[in-house]
Design a protein around this motif. Structure first.
Motif, PDB file in Angstrom:
ATOM      1  N   LEU A 153       0.717  -1.092   0.216  1.00 23.90           N
ATOM      2  CA  LEU A 153      -0.012   0.150   0.038  1.00 23.90           C
ATOM      3  C   LEU A 153       0.896   1.160   0.183  1.00 23.90           C
ATOM      4  N   LYS A 154       0.636   2.139  -0.877  1.00 24.34           N
ATOM      5  CA  LYS A 154       1.414   3.326  -1.021  1.00 24.34           C
ATOM      6  C   LYS A 154       0.565   4.675  -0.850  1.00 24.34           C
ATOM      7  N   ALA A 155       1.009   5.479  -0.052  1.00 20.33           N
ATOM      8  CA  ALA A 155       0.293   6.741   0.145  1.00 20.33           C
ATOM      9  C   ALA A 155       0.504   7.588  -1.307  1.00 20.33           C
ATOM     10  N   ILE A 194      -2.793   0.732  -4.310  1.00 18.81           N
ATOM     11  CA  ILE A 194      -2.420  -0.968  -3.819  1.00 18.81           C
ATOM     12  C   ILE A 194      -1.849  -1.464  -5.054  1.00 18.81           C
ATOM     13  N   GLU A 195      -0.694  -2.289  -4.518  1.00 19.10           N
ATOM     14  CA  GLU A 195       0.248  -2.943  -5.779  1.00 19.10           C
ATOM     15  C   GLU A 195       0.320  -4.059  -5.441  1.00 19.10           C
ATOM     16  N   GLU A 196       0.439  -4.972  -6.623  1.00 13.91           N
ATOM     17  CA  GLU A 196       0.881  -6.055  -6.521  1.00 13.91           C
ATOM     18  C   GLU A 196       2.296  -6.206  -5.916  1.00 13.91           C
ATOM     19  N   PHE A 197       2.816  -7.193  -5.357  1.00 12.68           N
ATOM     20  CA  PHE A 197       4.134  -7.363  -4.949  1.00 12.68           C
ATOM     21  C   PHE A 197       5.144  -7.773  -5.810  1.00 12.68           C
ATOM     22  N   LEU A 198       6.337  -7.320  -6.173  1.00  8.95           N
ATOM     23  CA  LEU A 198       7.196  -7.908  -7.169  1.00  8.95           C
ATOM     24  C   LEU A 198       8.272  -8.490  -6.329  1.00  8.95           C
ATOM     25  N   GLN A 199       8.513  -9.678  -6.860  1.00  9.71           N
ATOM     26  CA  GLN A 199       9.686 -10.521  -6.339  1.00  9.71           C
ATOM     27  C   GLN A 199      10.847 -10.136  -6.899  1.00  9.71           C
ATOM     28  N   ILE A 201      15.130  -8.273  -7.075  1.00 10.03           N
ATOM     29  CA  ILE A 201      16.142  -7.326  -6.430  1.00 10.03           C
ATOM     30  C   ILE A 201      16.326  -6.176  -6.921  1.00 10.03           C
ATOM     31  N   GLU A 202      16.371  -5.106  -6.227  1.00 11.37           N
ATOM     32  CA  GLU A 202      16.184  -3.854  -6.663  1.00 11.37           C
ATOM     33  C   GLU A 202      17.403  -3.167  -6.833  1.00 11.37           C
ATOM     34  N   LEU A 203      17.399  -1.931  -7.874  1.00 12.97           N
ATOM     35  CA  LEU A 203      18.623  -1.254  -8.186  1.00 12.97           C
ATOM     36  C   LEU A 203      18.042   0.109  -8.361  1.00 12.97           C
ATOM     37  N   TYR A 223      21.024   0.345   0.231  1.00 13.37           N
ATOM     38  CA  TYR A 223      20.498  -0.495   1.364  1.00 13.37           C
ATOM     39  C   TYR A 223      19.870   0.274   2.103  1.00 13.37           C
ATOM     40  N   LYS A 224      18.578   0.175   2.051  1.00 14.72           N
ATOM     41  CA  LYS A 224      17.472   0.826   2.783  1.00 14.72           C
ATOM     42  C   LYS A 224      17.313   0.703   4.205  1.00 14.72           C
ATOM     43  N   ARG A 225      17.473  -0.635   4.522  1.00 13.74           N
ATOM     44  CA  ARG A 225      17.045  -0.885   6.112  1.00 13.74           C
ATOM     45  C   ARG A 225      18.197  -0.603   6.930  1.00 13.74           C
ATOM     46  N   ILE A 292       9.576   0.449  -9.761  1.00 13.64           N
ATOM     47  CA  ILE A 292       8.862   0.446  -8.473  1.00 13.64           C
ATOM     48  C   ILE A 292       8.254   1.847  -8.380  1.00 13.64           C
ATOM     49  N   GLU A 293       9.440   2.678  -8.576  1.00 14.51           N
ATOM     50  CA  GLU A 293       9.006   4.122  -8.520  1.00 14.51           C
ATOM     51  C   GLU A 293       9.895   5.079  -9.291  1.00 14.51           C
ATOM     52  N   TYR A 294       9.528   6.088  -9.759  1.00 15.44           N
ATOM     53  CA  TYR A 294      10.020   7.336 -10.347  1.00 15.44           C
ATOM     54  C   TYR A 294      10.496   8.129  -9.522  1.00 15.44           C
TER      55      TYR A 294
HETATM   56  P1  AMP Z   1       9.829   3.754  -1.110  1.00 14.65           P
HETATM   57  O1  AMP Z   1       9.474   4.273   0.201  1.00 14.65           O
HETATM   58  O2  AMP Z   1       8.915   4.400  -2.370  1.00 14.65           O
HETATM   59  O3  AMP Z   1      11.389   3.788  -1.547  1.00 14.65           O
HETATM   60  O4  AMP Z   1       9.412   2.226  -1.177  1.00 14.65           O
HETATM   61  C1  AMP Z   1       9.647   1.432  -0.088  1.00 14.65           C
HETATM   62  C2  AMP Z   1      10.250  -0.001  -0.640  1.00 14.65           C
HETATM   63  O5  AMP Z   1       9.144  -0.704  -0.734  1.00 14.65           O
HETATM   64  C3  AMP Z   1      10.778  -0.212  -2.128  1.00 14.65           C
HETATM   65  O6  AMP Z   1      12.115   0.233  -1.850  1.00 14.65           O
HETATM   66  C4  AMP Z   1      10.749  -1.458  -2.290  1.00 14.65           C
HETATM   67  O7  AMP Z   1      11.724  -2.268  -1.446  1.00 14.65           O
HETATM   68  C5  AMP Z   1       9.596  -2.007  -1.629  1.00 14.65           C
HETATM   69  N1  AMP Z   1       8.306  -1.963  -2.720  1.00 14.65           N
HETATM   70  C6  AMP Z   1       7.620  -0.759  -3.160  1.00 14.65           C
HETATM   71  N2  AMP Z   1       6.632  -1.373  -4.007  1.00 14.65           N
HETATM   72  C7  AMP Z   1       7.067  -2.611  -4.215  1.00 14.65           C
HETATM   73  C8  AMP Z   1       6.155  -3.584  -4.918  1.00 14.65           C
HETATM   74  N3  AMP Z   1       5.389  -3.453  -5.601  1.00 14.65           N
HETATM   75  N4  AMP Z   1       6.805  -4.904  -4.866  1.00 14.65           N
HETATM   76  C9  AMP Z   1       7.633  -5.061  -3.975  1.00 14.65           C
HETATM   77  N5  AMP Z   1       8.322  -4.305  -3.047  1.00 14.65           N
HETATM   78  C10 AMP Z   1       7.936  -2.885  -3.319  1.00 14.65           C
END
Ligand code: AMP
Ligand code: GLY
Length: 435
Positions: A153-155, A194-199, A201-203, A223-225, A292-294
């Motif tokens: 879920l994304k605001a 509301i989004e489908e989860f994508l499995q 590796i991010e870049l 490395y976000k966490r 995932i995002e712009y």
């Molecule tokens: P953001 O705060 O926009 O950077 O998003 C936080 C993190 O949520 C992203 O870096 C991804 O790891 C994860 N994420 C966002 N959308 C998805 C998605 N559709 N599927 C899987 N992971 C996601």
């Protein structure tokens, strides 16, 4: 080439802006550099100007008085608030080149629903989604029923990087959707995507476009966490590695054909004036890229990691962007590996203390040190902590192993009470073997 003194104003106060100032300072063109508001690090390579990035009138006065030629916008907020349009529409500012999109373009970051609809219109690969308002909650709940766990879920609006919630169970997701639509993130969650989860590796892929042509900049893994092993809450970014070993030429060909070219064509078709950076947050799903995002700016700490790998004169690159000549230049990159380690304040990304003395800044070697959250205490003439993310250390070397060793060695040398950094930046990529 014009050899007059070029005056450049960088907007922002973090590690990204210090890296931009550091890189532009190396330009062979005679220039004067200003950073508003900047930090203790930018003060060493440029002149800090105490103006807030969203105070457009003060920025205007400064630019007119100081005959600024180019403004490089670091963070998203002034872009989303329309700083580029403000410059374009003001007769006293029109001649100034602004690196950063207009307000409509900035909606790619400012509104996740806008970005998703844009991708759908231009057939750009991204997760399936539905955007809902409070009066559409039932549709939202039904859409959740069609998805598999985990639920994303994304605001819609800017929520200081906190607006993305990922939940394991359907019940939790439904409750969260309700809470978000009831204002959990204020106006930012009036609309929820509301989004489908994508499995995968991010870049982070970085593109500079003049609205027609583009140049690909180095990519990075962020490395976000907060915790070692990708555990704990999300942060602004705890470190980065560039290049990204799991993204090969075939992958980048797909990124170009399926994402970059249709994005730029989409901007053209929709009459969106875009001269600036496009930061593609991508998921590599079994070799295929999904957006995932712009973001409409450079990343932080990715900038601290990728700019040291750019060999070209960065002022030339930005000037070519401003002039619409990005097809006529080539951005030269350093083959070496860059590793960036972020030193943060104890407690971050929650509450943390500021004003702690930073020592060891002159003990470092073979690395670049970028200040993220620091201030210069005039009374004591010392550099103190002023943010959650405090200092980024970047090392470049011929191998990931060596770049990591140098980055961690130097991270250790910089000390302040409560200093914390992740010791596993890049560790996951050490034994990466392409399949
Ligand atoms: P953001 O705060 O926009 O950077 O998003 C936080 C993190 O949520 C992203 O870096 C991804 O790891 C994860 N994420 C966002 N959308 C998805 C998605 N559709 N599927 C899987 N992971 C996601
Ligand atoms: N490091 C991620 C960002 O700048 O948004």
């Amino acid at each position: 080439m014009n050899q007059q003194l070029t005056k450049i104003l960088i907007l922002g106060a973090g590690g990204r802006e210090h890296a931009l100032a550091w890189k532009l300072k190396q330009s062979k063109h005679p220039h004067a550099l200003f950073v508003a508001p900047g930090n203790a690090g930018t003060a060493a390579v440029a002149t800090n100007v105490p103006i807030d990035v969203t105070d457009f009138l003060q920025i205007k006065h400064f630019c007119v008085e100081n005959e600024i030629d180019m403004v490089v916008v670091g963070p998203e907020l002034p872009l989303v608030e329309g700083i580029t349009d403000f410059f374009h529409h003001d007769t006293m500012l029109q001649k100034i080149a602004v690196i950063g999109p207009t307000q409509k373009g900035a909606m790619l970051e400012g509104s996740k629903a806008f970005a998703k609809a844009f991708m759908q219109r231009h057939h750009i690969p991204t997760a399936a989604y539905l955007a809902v308002k409070a009066n559409q909650i039932d549709e939202g709940l039904r859409f959740l029923d069609t998805l598999k766990s985990p639920f994303v879920l994304k605001a819609d609006g800017l929520a200081s990087g906190k607006g993305v919630v990922i939940l394991d169970t359907l019940d939790e997701a439904k409750a969260e959707l309700q809470a978000m639509l009831e204002g959990k993130f204020g106006k930012a969650s009036d609309v929820v995507v509301i989004e489908e989860f994508l499995q995968g590796i991010e870049l982070s892929v970085f593109v500079l476009t003049d609205g027609k042509n583009y140049q690909l900049l180095p990519s990075a893994k962020d490395y976000k966490r907060i915790g070692v092993g990708d555990t704990g809450p999300n942060t602004g970014g705890m470190g980065a590695v560039s290049p990204v070993v799991f993204a090969d030429k075939l992958f980048f060909d797909k990124v170009k054909e399926q994402i970059i070219l249709p994005t730029i064509q989409g901007l053209i078709d929709e009459h969106i004036d875009y001269k600036g950076f496009i930061f593609l947050g991508l998921m590599n799903v079994a070799g295929n890229p999904f957006v995932i995002e712009y973001n409409v700016r450079l990343g932080d700490p990715e900038t601290e990691c990728i700019l040291p790998r750019i060999k070209s004169d960065f002022f030339d690159v930005l000037q070519a962007c401003a002039d619409g000549r990005l097809d006529q230049i080539q951005v030269e990159t350093d083959e070496r590996v860059a590793v960036t380690v972020m030193l943060v304040s104890e407690g971050y990304p929650g509450e943390y203390r500021k004003g702690r003395l930073i020592e060891g800044l002159n003990q470092v070697s073979d690395c670049a040190v970028f200040h993220a959250g620091t201030s210069f205490d005039i009374a004591t003439e010392k550099v103190k902590t002023a943010g959650g993310r405090v200092i980024a250390v970047t090392a470049l070397d011929s191998s990931l192993e060596m770049a990591r060793a140098t980055a961690f060695l130097n991270a250790e040398r910089i000390a302040f009470q409560g200093r914390y950094f992740r010791t596993d930046i890049g560790a996951d990529l050490l034994n990466y073997k392409p399949v």
